[in-house]
Design a protein around this motif. Structure first.
Motif, PDB file in Angstrom:
ATOM      1  N   LEU A   1       0.797  -1.223   0.000  1.00  0.00           N
ATOM      2  CA  LEU A   1       0.000   0.000   0.000  1.00  0.00           C
ATOM      3  C   LEU A   1       0.835   1.281   0.000  1.00  0.00           C
ATOM      4  CD1 LEU A   1      -3.086  -0.911   2.211  1.00  0.00           C
ATOM      5  CD2 LEU A   1      -2.911  -0.751  -0.261  1.00  0.00           C
ATOM      6  N   PRO A   2       1.942   1.368   0.793  1.00  0.00           N
ATOM      7  CA  PRO A   2       2.681   2.638   0.768  1.00  0.00           C
ATOM      8  C   PRO A   2       3.167   3.053  -0.625  1.00  0.00           C
ATOM      9  CG  PRO A   2       3.297   1.361   2.676  1.00  0.00           C
ATOM     10  CD  PRO A   2       2.437   0.475   1.837  1.00  0.00           C
ATOM     11  N   PRO A   3       3.788   2.171  -1.415  1.00  0.00           N
ATOM     12  CA  PRO A   3       4.172   2.621  -2.758  1.00  0.00           C
ATOM     13  C   PRO A   3       2.986   3.013  -3.619  1.00  0.00           C
ATOM     14  CG  PRO A   3       4.877   0.351  -2.377  1.00  0.00           C
ATOM     15  CD  PRO A   3       4.329   0.842  -1.105  1.00  0.00           C
ATOM     16  N   ILE A   4       1.863   2.273  -3.466  1.00  0.00           N
ATOM     17  CA  ILE A   4       0.668   2.642  -4.238  1.00  0.00           C
ATOM     18  C   ILE A   4       0.211   4.040  -3.838  1.00  0.00           C
ATOM     19  CG2 ILE A   4      -1.767   2.078  -4.609  1.00  0.00           C
ATOM     20  CD1 ILE A   4      -0.998  -0.874  -4.355  1.00  0.00           C
TER      21      ILE A   4
ATOM     22  N   THR B   1      -0.717   9.607  -5.002  1.00  0.00           N
ATOM     23  CA  THR B   1      -0.611  10.983  -4.516  1.00  0.00           C
ATOM     24  C   THR B   1       0.191  11.837  -5.490  1.00  0.00           C
ATOM     25  OG1 THR B   1      -0.546  10.031  -2.311  1.00  0.00           O
ATOM     26  CG2 THR B   1      -0.042  12.363  -2.495  1.00  0.00           C
ATOM     27  N   TYR B   2       1.262  11.254  -6.007  1.00  0.00           N
ATOM     28  CA  TYR B   2       2.113  12.009  -6.935  1.00  0.00           C
ATOM     29  C   TYR B   2       1.304  12.434  -8.156  1.00  0.00           C
ATOM     30  CZ  TYR B   2       6.571  13.389  -8.927  1.00  0.00           C
ATOM     31  OH  TYR B   2       7.605  14.130  -9.415  1.00  0.00           O
ATOM     32  N   ARG B   3       0.532  11.499  -8.699  1.00  0.00           N
ATOM     33  CA  ARG B   3      -0.266  11.829  -9.887  1.00  0.00           C
ATOM     34  C   ARG B   3      -1.313  12.879  -9.548  1.00  0.00           C
ATOM     35  NH1 ARG B   3       3.108  10.777 -13.400  1.00  0.00           N
ATOM     36  NH2 ARG B   3       1.524  11.700 -14.753  1.00  0.00           N
TER      37      ARG B   3
ATOM     38  N   CYS C   1      -1.153  15.189  -7.259  1.00  0.00           N
ATOM     39  CA  CYS C   1      -0.476  16.479  -7.107  1.00  0.00           C
ATOM     40  C   CYS C   1      -0.205  17.105  -8.466  1.00  0.00           C
ATOM     41  CB  CYS C   1       0.843  16.307  -6.356  1.00  0.00           C
ATOM     42  SG  CYS C   1       0.640  16.001  -4.612  1.00  0.00           S
ATOM     43  N   LEU C   2       0.321  16.308  -9.372  1.00  0.00           N
ATOM     44  CA  LEU C   2       0.624  16.848 -10.700  1.00  0.00           C
ATOM     45  C   LEU C   2      -0.649  17.303 -11.409  1.00  0.00           C
ATOM     46  CD1 LEU C   2       3.432  14.579 -12.170  1.00  0.00           C
ATOM     47  CD2 LEU C   2       3.592  16.644 -10.785  1.00  0.00           C
ATOM     48  N   GLY C   3      -1.709  16.511 -11.248  1.00  0.00           N
ATOM     49  CA  GLY C   3      -2.973  16.865 -11.876  1.00  0.00           C
ATOM     50  C   GLY C   3      -3.506  18.188 -11.349  1.00  0.00           C
ATOM     51  N   LEU C   4      -3.443  18.361 -10.025  1.00  0.00           N
ATOM     52  CA  LEU C   4      -3.932  19.609  -9.430  1.00  0.00           C
ATOM     53  C   LEU C   4      -3.091  20.793  -9.895  1.00  0.00           C
ATOM     54  CD1 LEU C   4      -4.688  18.341  -5.818  1.00  0.00           C
ATOM     55  CD2 LEU C   4      -6.353  19.109  -7.513  1.00  0.00           C
ATOM     56  N   GLN C   5      -1.770  20.597  -9.948  1.00  0.00           N
ATOM     57  CA  GLN C   5      -0.880  21.657 -10.455  1.00  0.00           C
ATOM     58  C   GLN C   5      -1.272  22.066 -11.860  1.00  0.00           C
ATOM     59  OE1 GLN C   5       3.307  20.993 -10.507  1.00  0.00           O
ATOM     60  NE2 GLN C   5       3.416  20.401  -8.370  1.00  0.00           N
ATOM     61  N   GLN C   6      -1.481  21.057 -12.697  1.00  0.00           N
ATOM     62  CA  GLN C   6      -1.804  21.350 -14.099  1.00  0.00           C
ATOM     63  C   GLN C   6      -3.120  22.080 -14.205  1.00  0.00           C
ATOM     64  OE1 GLN C   6      -1.511  17.829 -16.439  1.00  0.00           O
ATOM     65  NE2 GLN C   6       0.666  18.139 -16.770  1.00  0.00           N
ATOM     66  N   HIS C   7      -4.073  21.690 -13.389  1.00  0.00           N
ATOM     67  CA  HIS C   7      -5.363  22.355 -13.445  1.00  0.00           C
ATOM     68  C   HIS C   7      -5.222  23.825 -13.055  1.00  0.00           C
ATOM     69  CE1 HIS C   7      -9.824  22.684 -12.250  1.00  0.00           C
ATOM     70  NE2 HIS C   7      -9.681  22.907 -13.533  1.00  0.00           N
ATOM     71  N   ASP C   8      -4.432  24.089 -11.997  1.00  0.00           N
ATOM     72  CA  ASP C   8      -4.188  25.483 -11.600  1.00  0.00           C
ATOM     73  C   ASP C   8      -3.599  26.271 -12.767  1.00  0.00           C
ATOM     74  OD1 ASP C   8      -5.150  25.179  -9.104  1.00  0.00           O
ATOM     75  OD2 ASP C   8      -3.207  25.016  -8.100  1.00  0.00           O
ATOM     76  N   ARG C   9      -2.606  25.689 -13.390  1.00  0.00           N
ATOM     77  CA  ARG C   9      -1.932  26.415 -14.477  1.00  0.00           C
ATOM     78  C   ARG C   9      -2.845  26.585 -15.683  1.00  0.00           C
ATOM     79  NH1 ARG C   9       1.886  24.518 -11.333  1.00  0.00           N
ATOM     80  NH2 ARG C   9       3.742  25.812 -11.058  1.00  0.00           N
ATOM     81  N   GLU C  10      -3.672  25.582 -15.902  1.00  0.00           N
ATOM     82  CA  GLU C  10      -4.611  25.669 -17.016  1.00  0.00           C
ATOM     83  C   GLU C  10      -5.590  26.811 -16.798  1.00  0.00           C
ATOM     84  OE1 GLU C  10      -7.296  22.296 -17.478  1.00  0.00           O
ATOM     85  OE2 GLU C  10      -8.601  23.772 -18.446  1.00  0.00           O
ATOM     86  N   VAL C  11      -6.088  26.945 -15.564  1.00  0.00           N
ATOM     87  CA  VAL C  11      -7.039  28.015 -15.294  1.00  0.00           C
ATOM     88  C   VAL C  11      -6.351  29.375 -15.411  1.00  0.00           C
ATOM     89  CG1 VAL C  11      -8.468  29.034 -13.500  1.00  0.00           C
ATOM     90  CG2 VAL C  11      -8.541  26.585 -13.887  1.00  0.00           C
ATOM     91  N   LEU C  12      -5.104  29.455 -14.933  1.00  0.00           N
ATOM     92  CA  LEU C  12      -4.387  30.726 -15.052  1.00  0.00           C
ATOM     93  C   LEU C  12      -4.200  31.094 -16.522  1.00  0.00           C
ATOM     94  CD1 LEU C  12      -1.687  30.352 -12.273  1.00  0.00           C
ATOM     95  CD2 LEU C  12      -3.487  32.065 -12.377  1.00  0.00           C
ATOM     96  N   GLU C  13      -3.976  30.097 -17.358  1.00  0.00           N
ATOM     97  CA  GLU C  13      -3.707  30.368 -18.765  1.00  0.00           C
ATOM     98  C   GLU C  13      -4.976  30.602 -19.558  1.00  0.00           C
ATOM     99  OE1 GLU C  13      -1.062  28.047 -22.038  1.00  0.00           O
ATOM    100  OE2 GLU C  13      -0.245  28.455 -20.048  1.00  0.00           O
ATOM    101  N   HIS C  14      -6.004  29.778 -19.332  1.00  0.00           N
ATOM    102  CA  HIS C  14      -7.190  29.833 -20.185  1.00  0.00           C
ATOM    103  C   HIS C  14      -8.396  30.424 -19.494  1.00  0.00           C
ATOM    104  CE1 HIS C  14      -5.199  27.604 -23.345  1.00  0.00           C
ATOM    105  NE2 HIS C  14      -4.772  26.754 -22.438  1.00  0.00           N
TER     106      HIS C  14
END
Lengths: 561, 280
Positions: free
Chosen positions: A426-429, A434-436, A438-451
């Protein structure tokens, strides 16, 4: 002083003012007090988590003191003759008998016992939640490593304080726990037996241990806790509290409320909430009914004997670890118990203590930080944290795996194996997921800032194409792309967060404003897309949690395709 | 028997000639055969007569004095129990144990708590609503008791004992599986010690007498009838007792308490800090 008169300019005229003047005249405290009262604390709900632990500690000191008036830490055997019928005539230690007396014969005793125990559970729980907030927002980074280390030491001491308190009543449950503590001490290679003799003054159980644990529980650890809490808070005040990035917040200022009156008001309010919750639990929910457990007798043990939740992860590790005794030549044995109960917590707490140093070494980031990070912006740390939580949760659940097996009709053996496999898988899963995220949330933030923000308005173009209208949240370049850079602060994702909707009526439980008045007030000003005037530029978030209000977060810009 | 022993021929050495010796050998062989047949016949007769003394007597007994209750019980048995416990209560390998000697106490416990008849073979038999009526249970008890005997139901007040002593005996003998106050607990491989919360006095008593499934038998030489009654008194007194501290949360101890502090305590605290945090 005699030169002053009551009519001199600036001289106090009220009774209170005169009294204050007299005090300051002797102690010269006005300056420091003014500075302290004007100290600014940043405003975020999660900054109040540590305060819960502080208020629990106050409850623990008060209720614990009351209990010491009646508790007798003696292992002398007596015949019980109190008012609890099902135990009358039984042989038991004075410690257990006095706990029964507190429960049944002392006025308010049972409430105080339960209040003390619930507050203790909440104390450790709130420390853990506070620690998670500090970890995930990076509040432990330079210059706050010292306070992190003090905090982890406070956590360890709180665990020891809880474990000693759990042992004191000398009932069948706590005695079973004590037997396990004794076994853990014996499991230390080479010095185990000597250590056991030193702690217990002989073989298990002896006649000393309750008295020794008592003084550790009521004097030694609380004194250290108190001193460390004071240091924790003084360092916090000296270094100033961290804050989340947001409008007007930099590494060199603190945006928030003054200690007096706003922050003091909030803190006092929370103090009463904590007292209220603990008192409600203590009065309404039964905890540790020692009269049902019976007096300790080494010949007896009950099914489902567990430590309190904060030690349960070590019970879990013991249940999951295979029975691998290491037999060395010459009659030496390293019992299997040594690994899950001493080595594992040793590694875990060392990693926790040194985490700021480890991260500093790995990232090479040695700069002072006063602005917090959002967990999504540091995916590696966030994922490591979730990995640790997954590991801990598997151990915690395994600590009560017999109860889970019984209540949910699962095989106990299956629970054990699920725990063993889960502990590895479970820990590696959790890390990867979590990593994915985090990246998804980051991208969404940047997408909203851009578009821009999705408005939900669908427009049909002359050639038939349908598009959704996006609302840029800042100035745009010639391609219509937003020019705002991501600053670590929450990005609004809904039109309501940038003032498209009318401001909500204020009030937590019930409205504190007249709805019609607000309506009339707001009808005067335009709103949403119809309010074309861009008298103010929206440069940062206007979310209420960031201290701003939607109404002054700026008007939306011209809609853009 | 000495005639069948070849060595018994040795004294016949007085016959001088080899012919004599051969004749004598032939004769003794003949005699030996005769004796063998006679011995076999005698033992057959003995076995037969012994059988006629013992077995038919039993059969006749069963045939003549089976009460109406036993007959009804047999009918119930043959309808519901026979496939696993066998035609003559001797049990069926890998399906059900022998019921010879278990006594009516065991039948009462197993059938009254609904454990028997079993729905399917699994780790252990769960309790469920009883399939048979009290009258039918009495008939089954009579049938099993009549065929092999065993522990019988107790009589009198089953709570006639010493409360505190019952508690001590419970913690010593029962708590290791049934938990401090009889909340039950997990055993290995999907088996479990059940909760005693809704058990009747007689169910607890007969369980101690018969030791169902994984439970050991607590015969009268391990726990005297008075001690059994003390334990029942303790279990039922504690079960009926209100929780002086408030909600009992299952009387489970730290697992339930930990759940409450995280679900109720920390949730309430989160609510508190949201509330205080949203105040300007």
């Amino acid at each position: 002083m005699a030169a002053r008169t009551a009519t001199a300019p600036g001289a106090p005229t009220t009774k209170l003012g005169k009294a204050g003047y007299e005090i300051d005249d002797r102690l010269i405290v006005a300056g420091p007090v003014r500075r302290t009262l004007n100290k600014v604390f940043p405003d975020h709900w999660s900054f109040l988590l540590g305060e819960i632990a502080l208020y629990c500690f106050i409850i623990l000191l008060l209720s614990g003191t009351y209990l010491t008036f009646f508790f007798q830490a003696s292992m002398t055997e007596i015949i019980y003759d109190g008012s609890y019928d099902p135990l009358r005539g039984q042989e038991m230690s004075i410690a257990y008998a006095s706990t029964l007396d507190i429960s049944f014969d002392v006025r308010g005793g049972l409430f105080m016992r339960q209040l003390h125990h619930w507050a203790a559970l909440l104390f450790v729980a709130s420390i853990v939640v506070h620690l998670l907030r500090i970890f995930f927002t990076g509040a432990f980074r330079r210059p706050r490593e010292t306070n992190w280390i003090i905090g982890v030491v406070l956590l360890i001491l709180a665990l020891l304080e809880g474990a000693t308190g759990y042992t004191l009543p000398d009932d069948l449950l706590s005695g079973t726990g004590l037997r396990i503590i004794s076994a853990i001490i014996l499991a230390i290679p080479v010095i185990g037996t000597w250590a056991h003799w030193a702690v217990f003054n002989g073989d298990f159980v002896g006649t000393e241990i309750i008295g020794r644990f008592y003084i550790v529980h009521v004097l030694l650890i609380p004194a250290i806790l108190l001193a460390l809490i004071a240091a924790h808070l003084l360092i916090l005040v000296k270094q100033k509290h961290t804050q989340f990035p947001g409008p007007g917040r930099t590494e060199h200022n603190v945006v928030g409320n003054r200690l007096f009156p706003t922050f003091a008001g909030k803190a006092t309010g929370l103090l009463f909430v904590v007292f209220g919750v603990c008192a409600a639990l203590g009065g309404l929910v039964q905890i540790n009914p020692v009269w049902l457990w019976g007096p300790y007798n080494p010949a007896m043990v009950s099914a489902a004997s567990q430590p309190d939740w904060y030690v349960m992860f070590l019970d879990g590790s013991t249940r999951l670890f295979p029975a691998w005794d290491i037999n060395l030549p010459g009659d030496y044995t390293i019992p299997a118990l040594f690994w899950p109960t001493l080595v594992l917590p040793g590694i875990l707490f060392t990693l926790l203590l040194l985490y700021p140093v480890i991260e500093r070494k790995l990232t090479g980031d040695t700069v002072s930080h006063h602005l917090l990070q959002r967990p999504r912006d540091v995916p590696v740390r966030t994922s490591l944290g979730m990995m640790a939580i997954a590991f801990y949760l598997v151990l915690l659940i395994s600590g009560g795996n017999d109860v889970v097996a019984d209540k949910f009709d699962i095989s106990l053996n299956a629970m054990t194996w699920a725990g063993r496999i889960g502990l590895v898988l479970l820990p590696p899963i959790a890390y990867v997921i979590t990593y994915r995220i985090c990246l998804g949330l980051q991208q969404h933030d940047r997408e909203v800032l851009e578009h821009g923000i999705e408005t939900g308005v669908i427009r049909r173009l002359p050639h038939g194409e349908f598009i959704e209208v996006h609302q840029p949240i800042g100035p745009v370049d010639e391609h219509g792309h937003g020019q705002l850079a991501y600053g670590g602060a929450p990005v609004p994702k809904k039109m309501n967060q940038v003032g498209a909707a009318r401001r909500a009526i204020r009030g937590f439980f019930s409205p504190v404003e007249e709805p019609t008045a607000v309506e009339i007030d707001q009808r005067a000003e335009g709103r949403g897309l119809s309010a074309g005037e861009s008298d103010r530029e929206l440069t940062t978030s206007g979310r209420p949690s960031e201290g701003g209000r939607p109404s002054d977060g700026g008007r939306p810009q011209d809609p853009r395709d | 028997m000495s005639t069948t022993n070849p060595q018994s021929d040795a004294p016949l050495a007085d016959a001088g000639t080899p012919v004599d010796r051969a004749r004598a050998r032939r004769r003794s062989k003949h005699r030996r055969r005769l004796a063998n047949v006679a011995g076999l016949m005698a033992s057959l007769v003995l076995t037969g007569s012994l059988y006629s003394v013992i077995a038919p007597a039993q059969a006749a007994d069963e045939g003549t004095s089976e009460s109406a209750a036993e007959a009804a019980g047999r009918e119930l048995y043959e309808r519901s129990c026979i496939s696993c416990h066998g035609e003559n209560l001797e049990g069926v390998p890998n399906r059900g144990p022998s019921l010879i000697g278990v006594g009516e106490a065991s039948v009462y416990f197993q059938v009254h708590t609904g454990r028997m008849p079993l729905v399917r073979q699994e780790a252990d038999a769960p309790d469920k609503p009883a399939v048979f009526s009290d009258e039918e249970i009495d008939q089954l008890m009579a049938y099993v008791q009549a065929n092999g005997g065993g522990p019988t139901l107790p009589s009198g007040d089953l709570r006639e004992g010493d409360l505190a002593e019952g508690g001590e005996l419970f913690r010593l003998n029962c708590a290791s599986c049934h938990n401090f106050v009889g909340q039950g607990g997990a055993l290995s491989s999907g088996k479990a010690a059940p909760s005693l919360e809704s058990s009747s006095d007689l169910e607890i008593y007969t369980a101690m007498l018969s030791g169902p499934e994984n439970m050991p038998v607590f015969g009268d030489n391990q726990l005297t009838p008075e001690e059994k009654r003390s334990i029942i008194l303790y279990v039922q007194t504690i079960d009926d007792m209100a929780d002086p501290g408030g909600a009992g949360i299952g009387r489970m101890g730290p697992v339930a308490e930990g759940l409450v502090i995280w679900v109720v305590g920390i949730s309430a605290m989160m609510f508190g800090i949201f509330w205080m945090g949203s105040k300007a």
